[in-house]
Scaffold this active site. Structure first.
Site, short mmCIF file in Angstrom:
data_model
loop_
_atom_site.label_atom_id
_atom_site.label_comp_id
_atom_site.label_asym_id
_atom_site.label_seq_id
_atom_site.Cartn_x
_atom_site.Cartn_y
_atom_site.Cartn_z
N HIS A 107 6.19 1.56 11.78
CA HIS A 107 6.91 2.72 11.22
C HIS A 107 8.26 2.31 10.64
CE1 HIS A 107 4.69 5.11 14.57
NE2 HIS A 107 3.92 4.28 13.94
N CYS A 127 -2.77 2.91 -7.53
CA CYS A 127 -1.57 3.08 -6.70
C CYS A 127 -1.43 2.01 -5.62
CB CYS A 127 -1.54 4.47 -6.08
SG CYS A 127 -2.94 4.79 -5.00
C1 PEP Z 1 -4.44 1.35 -1.11
O1 PEP Z 1 -5.31 1.12 -0.26
O2 PEP Z 1 -4.31 0.69 -2.16
C2 PEP Z 1 -3.49 2.46 -0.91
C3 PEP Z 1 -2.63 2.80 -1.83
O3 PEP Z 1 -3.50 3.06 0.31
P1 PEP Z 1 -2.77 2.47 1.59
O4 PEP Z 1 -2.01 1.26 1.19
O5 PEP Z 1 -1.92 3.56 2.12
O6 PEP Z 1 -3.95 2.15 2.47
#
Ligand code: PEP
Ligand code: MG
Length: 738
Positions: free
Chosen positions: A352, A665
């Site tokens: 966190h 993303c």
């Molecule tokens: C990903 O898996 O690319 C993503 C953006 O989600 P997280 O990093 O939160 O798993």
């Protein structure tokens, strides 16, 4: 120690008393001098001419070995020990047994105290304890600077305080320099000895009772509904806090003449010295528990418990925070304008505190082994998170080089700020939408600062992780409403809860899975426990009011899961309608594409979704069967490989044909070279950490889309490990700023 005479005379006297008390023929005291040399300072029973003449290197002979290992030694037949080194000037050949202890102060070796006997004597544990207690007193005599000068003492400290580089893992990129602030500072004990052991025992008892009470109160305050990690930690504390052996050893140290504080410190020093070379992670973890506990007990003894972080200390202008580990809220207690970097002995990318630190945009290194053994408060520390290294007490020239690096970075950041209002458009007029990944209110501030188009990914699990109990619909809706208010009309894509796997919640009972990333997480949890996602939908609908609402689901593996989640959303929309609640102007429902299987149902998916967001962090770990959290294989497969690029390019093309917006993303979107490749294969929307917007926009504005698109097509059929180098060469040849 407090007696008459010079320090040398007092030292001689101490040696005489020990020899008599322990019925030993020899008692010798070695003091560590500049250059890591142990010098014989006094010796009852050895030839007086040896004093100040006999010198040993660290690790040389038995005394040097005791110093080097920082551990006591008791040998009934010392001469047969392989490390025994015969020094004729001392006349010690007639002595057979030896017991020696390190003289420790603040976990550092200052010298060695040893006794010897003619006979083959077996020294008892109690005798070793006595010697250690005396060693602690001698450490203070040395520290007072009367035996060796203050300057030399400094040099000695300097000798064991050489520059050190500790390696860890990068939890947030960047570089920073500042002064070390220990999150839990060590205590300086003023009164070492006491002639009233009863009173000290009483003080200890009261402090222990207080500490037990405080731990119990914490346990009660913890929401126990689902057990949870916090509670386990506290339970372990309590178990240790009640450990009879630990408390008994402190009690014995008090009986030997120490104050309660000094006794706690002594027992802790012994433990630390014993664990020093311990590599077993479980045992090291236990040492940390004991360390925390010793600190807590000292706080109760000195009446400093519950002091706010750094409230009354003089904190430096540039803080490099050093801690074993800490909670996110504790990090936020520090003055953000002075916080430059964070180094943790533990911690992972999903810890966190790392997530909060990322929002504050400070470099973070985690899993820095041996960090706390090597850093002192006030040390200059360079956090080079890009290289995953912390340089402690770096040499002057290293500091200078980093100052230059920092200056160059600051100039770049200022230049990026000027780009805030210019479009992210290639030289041949292709516009790319740049968005932020967010999870905290602090991130929303960056929306304005960076000029990003919106929030491409709001990780709703982060507020859940920060909270000590499950946030109900009211709390969630207040939070989402604030996010929408702060984004001031710019679009925000909320991702529904992605918990489970390694993202655990304090109030959520997790269970062990062999492969948590591929386990019961994200939408899988939500569909099994629909009340969770229904509450979230309800809160999102309420927060949106009559504004637009965009949301997406994590870890969708097959179209039927999307349908099931969508059906739950529709039920919540109907519920709101029936109750005459305002409905969002438009609802955009998308999905993350993180599991390769979903790409094999793409046509069906395209019929259903309003947009797709590729989560490349997870996607690539599944595509390449390569754990995203494992440093060993972190560089093994590359997203810019033929397989990676053709997979992504295929998705982009099909979305283009279907006129369904697609974005990405994952972390790669924020790396200029990777972003260039993504644009080359057809992506027009990227979402990234705030600090990446400037560099990616700069890259885009120096790029010609036509060139990269043509070039990348020529690469695709080559069966190489990665196209990264070729793409880098392309960028250099075409003046693309990466
Ligand atoms: C990903 O898996 O690319 C993503 C953006 O989600 P997280 O990093 O939160 O798993
Ligand atoms: Mg993911």
């Amino acid at each position: 120690m407090a007696g008459e005479g010079s320090a040398q005379e007092r030292l001689d006297k101490i040696a005489g008393i020990i020899a008599t008390d322990l019925v030993a023929e020899v008692c010798s005291i070695y003091v560590l001098r500049a250059g890591e040399v142990l010098e014989l300072f006094t010796a009852t029973g050895l030839k007086p001419t040896a004093v100040h003449n006999t010198r040993l290197q660290m690790g040389e002979g038995l005394v040097g070995t005791i110093a080097a290992n920082a551990r006591p030694m008791a040998l009934s037949d010392a001469q047969s020990h392989p490390k025994f080194a015969y020094r004729p000037e001392t006349g010690e050949e007639i002595y057979h047994s030896l017991m020696g202890v390190p003289i420790l102060r603040g976990g550092r070796v200052q010298g060695v105290l040893a006794v010897q006997n003619r006979t083959q004597r077996h020294y008892t544990d109690e005798e070793a304890e006595t010697l250690e207690t005396v060693a602690m007193v001698i450490a203070e005599l040395i520290a007072a600077g009367e035996l060796i000068s203050a300057e030399e003492l400094h040099a000695v400290e300097g000798a064991s305080l050489l520059p050190v580089t500790v390696a860890g893992v990068r939890l947030n990129a960047g570089v920073a320099m500042g002064e070390a602030v220990l999150h839990e500072p060590r205590f300086v004990i003023e009164e070492l000895v006491s002639d009233n052991p009863e009173e000290e025992q009483q003080r200890l008892k009261e402090a222990v009772d207080e500490m037990h009470g405080a731990i119990d109160a914490m346990l009660q305050a913890t929401d126990v509904a689902n057990g949870g990690e916090h509670r386990d930690i506290l339970e372990t504390y309590r178990m240790f806090a009640e450990d009879a052996g630990w408390l008994a050893r402190i009690g014995e140290a008090i009986d030997s003449g120490l104050t309660a504080e000094a006794a706690v410190e002594k027992v802790h020093n012994d433990t630390r010295a014993r664990f020093r070379n311990q590599r077993d992670p479980y045992l090291r973890e236990r040492l940390h528990d004991l360390e925390d506990l010793a600190n807590r007990l000292l706080q109760h003894l000195t009446g400093t418990e519950g002091d706010g972080v750094g409230a009354e200390w003089e904190l430096p202008e540039n803080i490099i925070l050093v801690a074993r580990n800490m909670g996110p809220a504790q990090l936020l207690d520090y003055d953000r304008t002075r916080l430059r970097g964070l180094v943790l002995e533990e911690g992972s990318a999903t810890t966190h505190v790392a997530i909060v630190a990322r929002a504050l945009d400070i470099p973070v290194i985690g899993r820095a082994t041996d960090l706390l053994d090597n850093v002192e408060p006030g040390d200059i520390v360079i956090v080079d998170a890009d290289e995953a290294e912390a340089h402690i007490r770096p040499a002057e020239d290293v500091q200078q080089a980093f100052t230059e690096t920092l200056r160059a970075r600051a100039q770049r950041v200022a230049a990026y700020a000027e780009l805030r209002n210019v479009p992210a458009e290639t030289k041949d007029g292709v516009t790319v939408s740049l968005n932020l990944n967010a999870g905290l209110f602090a991130d929303l501030q960056s929306l304005d600062e960076t000029g990003a188009d919106g929030i491409g990914l709001f990780r709703t699990e982060i507020p859940f992780m920060e909270s000590s109990k499950y946030p109900d619909v009211d709390r969630q809706s207040a939070l989402y409403e604030r996010v929408l208010d702060l984004s001031d009309g710019k679009p925000v894509v909320f991702r529904t809860l992605d918990i489970g796997g390694d993202k655990s919640l304090p109030y959520w009972s997790s269970f062990d899975e062999e492969n948590p990333a591929m386990g019961w997480r994200a939408i899988r949890v939500a569909l099994d426990q629909p009340v969770l996602i229904r509450h979230q939908f309800r809160a999102l609908i309420r927060a949106a009011g009559d504004r637009d609402l965009s949301l997406m689901f994590p870890m969708i593996t097959e179209v039927s899961e999307f349908d099931a989640a969508r059906a739950l959303l529709d039920r919540e929309l109907e519920r709101a309608e029936k109750r005459n609640r305002p409905l969002p102007k438009q609802v955009h429902v998308g999905t993350m594409l993180e599991v390769p299987a979903l790409a094999f149902q793409f046509d069906a998916l395209l019929e259903r979704v309003d947009f797709i967001s590729v989560g490349s962090n997870d996607l690539f770990q599944f595509l390449f069967a390569s754990d995203r959290g494992s440093p060993r294989i972190a560089d093994r497969y590359d997203a810019l490989s033929p397989a990676g690029l053709s997979f992504l390019g295929g998705l982009a093309r099909r979305c283009d044909d279907a006129e369904t917006p697609i974005g990405l993303c994952g972390e790669m979107a924020g790396r200029p070279l990777d972003a260039m490749a993504l644009i080359g294969v057809g992506f027009r929307s990227l979402s990234m950490a705030p600090s990446s917007i400037g560099p990616v926009k700069t890259m885009i504005r120096s790029l010609n889309y036509g060139d990269i698109s043509r070039y990348i097509q020529t690469l695709q059929s080559m069966p190489v490990h990665s196209h990264r180098e070729k793409l880098r060469e392309f960028a250099i040849d075409h003046g693309v700023v990466i």
